[in-house]
Design a protein around this motif. Structure first.
Motif, PDB file in Angstrom:
ATOM      1  N   ALA A 129       0.816  -1.222   0.000  1.00 25.32           N
ATOM      2  CA  ALA A 129       0.000   0.000   0.000  1.00 25.32           C
ATOM      3  C   ALA A 129       0.844   1.263   0.000  1.00 25.32           C
ATOM      4  O   ALA A 129       0.398   2.311  -0.491  1.00 25.32           O
ATOM      5  N   THR A 130       2.061   1.186   0.543  1.00 25.40           N
ATOM      6  CA  THR A 130       2.932   2.364   0.607  1.00 25.40           C
ATOM      7  C   THR A 130       4.024   2.346  -0.459  1.00 25.40           C
ATOM      8  O   THR A 130       4.921   3.194  -0.432  1.00 25.40           O
ATOM      9  N   SER A 131       3.937   1.419  -1.398  1.00 23.66           N
ATOM     10  CA  SER A 131       4.979   1.274  -2.415  1.00 23.66           C
ATOM     11  C   SER A 131       4.753   2.237  -3.579  1.00 23.66           C
ATOM     12  O   SER A 131       3.664   2.803  -3.764  1.00 23.66           O
ATOM     13  N   ALA A 132       5.800   2.379  -4.401  1.00 28.28           N
ATOM     14  CA  ALA A 132       5.702   3.201  -5.607  1.00 28.28           C
ATOM     15  C   ALA A 132       4.701   2.616  -6.590  1.00 28.28           C
ATOM     16  O   ALA A 132       4.130   3.334  -7.421  1.00 28.28           O
ATOM     17  N   ALA A 133       4.465   1.301  -6.511  1.00 28.48           N
ATOM     18  CA  ALA A 133       3.529   0.648  -7.425  1.00 28.48           C
ATOM     19  C   ALA A 133       2.112   1.186  -7.245  1.00 28.48           C
ATOM     20  O   ALA A 133       1.349   1.310  -8.205  1.00 28.48           O
ATOM     21  N   VAL A 134       1.737   1.512  -6.019  1.00 30.17           N
ATOM     22  CA  VAL A 134       0.406   2.044  -5.740  1.00 30.17           C
ATOM     23  C   VAL A 134       0.372   3.551  -5.944  1.00 30.17           C
ATOM     24  O   VAL A 134      -0.649   4.128  -6.320  1.00 30.17           O
ATOM     25  N   GLY A 135       1.490   4.203  -5.725  1.00 28.26           N
ATOM     26  CA  GLY A 135       1.604   5.625  -6.018  1.00 28.26           C
ATOM     27  C   GLY A 135       0.737   6.528  -5.167  1.00 28.26           C
ATOM     28  O   GLY A 135       0.257   7.571  -5.635  1.00 28.26           O
ATOM     29  N   GLY A 136       0.510   6.154  -3.917  1.00 29.70           N
ATOM     30  CA  GLY A 136      -0.261   7.011  -3.031  1.00 29.70           C
ATOM     31  C   GLY A 136      -1.759   6.949  -3.213  1.00 29.70           C
ATOM     32  O   GLY A 136      -2.497   7.681  -2.540  1.00 29.70           O
ATOM     33  N   VAL A 137      -2.258   6.089  -4.101  1.00 32.83           N
ATOM     34  CA  VAL A 137      -3.704   5.958  -4.316  1.00 32.83           C
ATOM     35  C   VAL A 137      -4.324   5.234  -3.120  1.00 32.83           C
ATOM     36  O   VAL A 137      -3.806   4.211  -2.651  1.00 32.83           O
ATOM     37  N   ALA A 138      -5.420   5.749  -2.611  1.00 30.27           N
ATOM     38  CA  ALA A 138      -6.116   5.103  -1.495  1.00 30.27           C
ATOM     39  C   ALA A 138      -6.788   3.824  -1.982  1.00 30.27           C
ATOM     40  O   ALA A 138      -7.492   3.829  -2.998  1.00 30.27           O
ATOM     41  N   LEU A 139      -6.577   2.737  -1.272  1.00 27.64           N
ATOM     42  CA  LEU A 139      -7.132   1.442  -1.665  1.00 27.64           C
ATOM     43  C   LEU A 139      -8.514   1.261  -1.043  1.00 27.64           C
ATOM     44  O   LEU A 139      -8.707   1.480   0.155  1.00 27.64           O
ATOM     45  N   THR A 140      -9.477   0.866  -1.872  1.00 29.12           N
ATOM     46  CA  THR A 140     -10.849   0.632  -1.414  1.00 29.12           C
ATOM     47  C   THR A 140     -11.108  -0.860  -1.371  1.00 29.12           C
ATOM     48  O   THR A 140     -11.182  -1.516  -2.417  1.00 29.12           O
ATOM     49  N   PRO A 141     -11.231  -1.456  -0.178  1.00 31.56           N
ATOM     50  CA  PRO A 141     -11.388  -2.911  -0.089  1.00 31.56           C
ATOM     51  C   PRO A 141     -12.765  -3.375  -0.563  1.00 31.56           C
ATOM     52  O   PRO A 141     -13.777  -2.721  -0.306  1.00 31.56           O
ATOM     53  N   LEU A 142     -12.769  -4.511  -1.254  1.00 31.35           N
ATOM     54  CA  LEU A 142     -14.011  -5.095  -1.741  1.00 31.35           C
ATOM     55  C   LEU A 142     -14.277  -6.468  -1.134  1.00 31.35           C
ATOM     56  O   LEU A 142     -15.397  -6.780  -0.749  1.00 31.35           O
ATOM     57  N   VAL A 143     -13.244  -7.302  -1.063  1.00 27.66           N
ATOM     58  CA  VAL A 143     -13.392  -8.692  -0.625  1.00 27.66           C
ATOM     59  C   VAL A 143     -12.162  -9.104   0.180  1.00 27.66           C
ATOM     60  O   VAL A 143     -11.033  -8.771  -0.193  1.00 27.66           O
ATOM     61  N   THR A 144     -12.384  -9.836   1.262  1.00 30.68           N
ATOM     62  CA  THR A 144     -11.298 -10.502   1.988  1.00 30.68           C
ATOM     63  C   THR A 144     -11.521 -12.008   1.885  1.00 30.68           C
ATOM     64  O   THR A 144     -12.647 -12.483   2.067  1.00 30.68           O
ATOM     65  N   GLU A 145     -10.449 -12.749   1.614  1.00 30.55           N
ATOM     66  CA  GLU A 145     -10.564 -14.191   1.353  1.00 30.55           C
ATOM     67  C   GLU A 145      -9.685 -14.989   2.300  1.00 30.55           C
ATOM     68  O   GLU A 145      -8.573 -14.587   2.634  1.00 30.55           O
ATOM     69  N   TRP A 146     -10.204 -16.150   2.694  1.00 32.13           N
ATOM     70  CA  TRP A 146      -9.394 -17.195   3.346  1.00 32.13           C
ATOM     71  C   TRP A 146      -9.833 -18.526   2.751  1.00 32.13           C
ATOM     72  O   TRP A 146     -11.013 -18.864   2.789  1.00 32.13           O
ATOM     73  N   SER A 147      -8.890 -19.282   2.198  1.00 32.54           N
ATOM     74  CA  SER A 147      -9.218 -20.554   1.564  1.00 32.54           C
ATOM     75  C   SER A 147      -8.275 -21.649   2.046  1.00 32.54           C
ATOM     76  O   SER A 147      -7.070 -21.417   2.219  1.00 32.54           O
ATOM     77  N   TYR A 148      -8.835 -22.835   2.243  1.00 31.56           N
ATOM     78  CA  TYR A 148      -8.072 -24.051   2.535  1.00 31.56           C
ATOM     79  C   TYR A 148      -8.208 -25.016   1.361  1.00 31.56           C
ATOM     80  O   TYR A 148      -9.311 -25.194   0.818  1.00 31.56           O
ATOM     81  N   VAL A 149      -7.119 -25.673   0.978  1.00 30.88           N
ATOM     82  CA  VAL A 149      -7.168 -26.785   0.040  1.00 30.88           C
ATOM     83  C   VAL A 149      -6.623 -28.004   0.779  1.00 30.88           C
ATOM     84  O   VAL A 149      -5.495 -27.979   1.289  1.00 30.88           O
ATOM     85  N   ASN A 150      -7.434 -29.059   0.861  1.00 30.93           N
ATOM     86  CA  ASN A 150      -7.063 -30.282   1.585  1.00 30.93           C
ATOM     87  C   ASN A 150      -7.009 -31.449   0.602  1.00 30.93           C
ATOM     88  O   ASN A 150      -7.889 -31.601  -0.250  1.00 30.93           O
ATOM     89  N   ARG A 151      -5.978 -32.278   0.741  1.00 30.66           N
ATOM     90  CA  ARG A 151      -5.854 -33.457  -0.128  1.00 30.66           C
ATOM     91  C   ARG A 151      -6.303 -34.687   0.648  1.00 30.66           C
ATOM     92  O   ARG A 151      -5.748 -35.028   1.690  1.00 30.66           O
TER      93      ARG A 151
END
Length: 265
Positions: free
Chosen positions: A132-154
């Protein structure tokens, strides 16, 4: 209401992959230069780089069904993979999300031991702050849409095909002798928990890995955020999504299977 559960530990848990991440409103002008800046930022910890097609936007499943069409022009967005040496940690970055995967890549190594949700969430929080503080984002405020948690079990193929590991699957009792060849199960359910609205997806299907037959049980929980949700709240939702995923795993699998995985409370 909080989930009042004594969470069990598993000495031989079947988990082979975990994903934690946040999807946000698409960043304008996010492209090659942004990927370059992130590569410089993280290459010491995640030196292995690959390019993949971007994941589509996440949308909640509607009871009424229907189709969503998307039109676009120009070059389609891409996704950058950055993996740790050996590949047990993987960052996925694109114009609208940041994901962190843990992967069980080699039996008998440190990567074969799942580090636990607290360590993974802490690592993701650090990555997200750096992002969020990197040059890649360039100071743009991030607006969250989705938070994910996933498990894959074999699972073993026998457990999956015969329904021995799944409490939500009952094999049909036919009047003739039959042999199971394929089982595919999927549930998608809505929830409201800890002030968050979301959905949990459970899917199980056989998988052929070379000469080995196995089954994958995937549990994916997504919290969908309101327009006024802060990024702090969105990151906190990872813990809520984990709670729902853990409860879903216990509700989906049989007691006998969990005992085989060394369940201890």
């Amino acid at each position: 209401m909080a989930l009042t559960v004594t969470w069990p530990d598993y000495s031989a848990a079947p988990v082979v992959e975990v994903v934690v991440g946040v999807e946000f409103a698409p960043l304008p002008n996010f492209g090659v230069l942004s990927f370059g800046a992130l590569h410089e930022l993280w290459k010491a910890r995640y030196p292995e780089v690959a390019e993949r097609e971007a994941l589509p936007p996440t949308r909640p499943l509607r009871p009424t069904g229907g189709f969503e069409f998307q039109f676009g022009q120009g070059i389609p967005p891409t996704r950058l993979w950055m993996a740790s040496q050996g590949g047990e940690r993987l960052i996925q970055i694109q114009h609208d999300r940041l994901l962190l995967n843990w992967r069980k890549v080699e039996a008998g190594s440190e990567s074969a031991v799942y580090p636990g949700h607290e360590a993974l969430i802490a690592e993701f929080r650090q990555l997200f702050e750096e992002f969020a503080t990197s040059a890649a984002v360039g100071g743009v405020a991030l607006t969250p849409l989705v938070t994910e948690w996933s498990y894959v079990n074999r699972l073993t193929s026998d457990h999956l095909l015969d329904g021995q590991a799944l409490s939500v699957w009952t094999a049909p009792d036919l009047p003739i002798e039959t042999e199971p060849l394929f089982t595919n199960l999927q549930h998608v359910r809505r929830f409201h928990h800890e002030g968050r609205d979301g959905q949990v997806e459970v899917s199980a299907a056989p998988q052929q890995i070379g000469e080995m037959s196995a089954g994958l049980l995937t549990i994916s929980v997504k919290c969908f955020h309101r327009p006024d949700t802060t990024m702090t709240s969105a990151l906190d939702s990872a813990e809520v999504a984990w709670q729902v995923a853990r409860a879903t795993f216990a509700a989906t699998t049989t007691e006998s299977a969990r005992q085989q995985w060394g369940e201890a409370r």
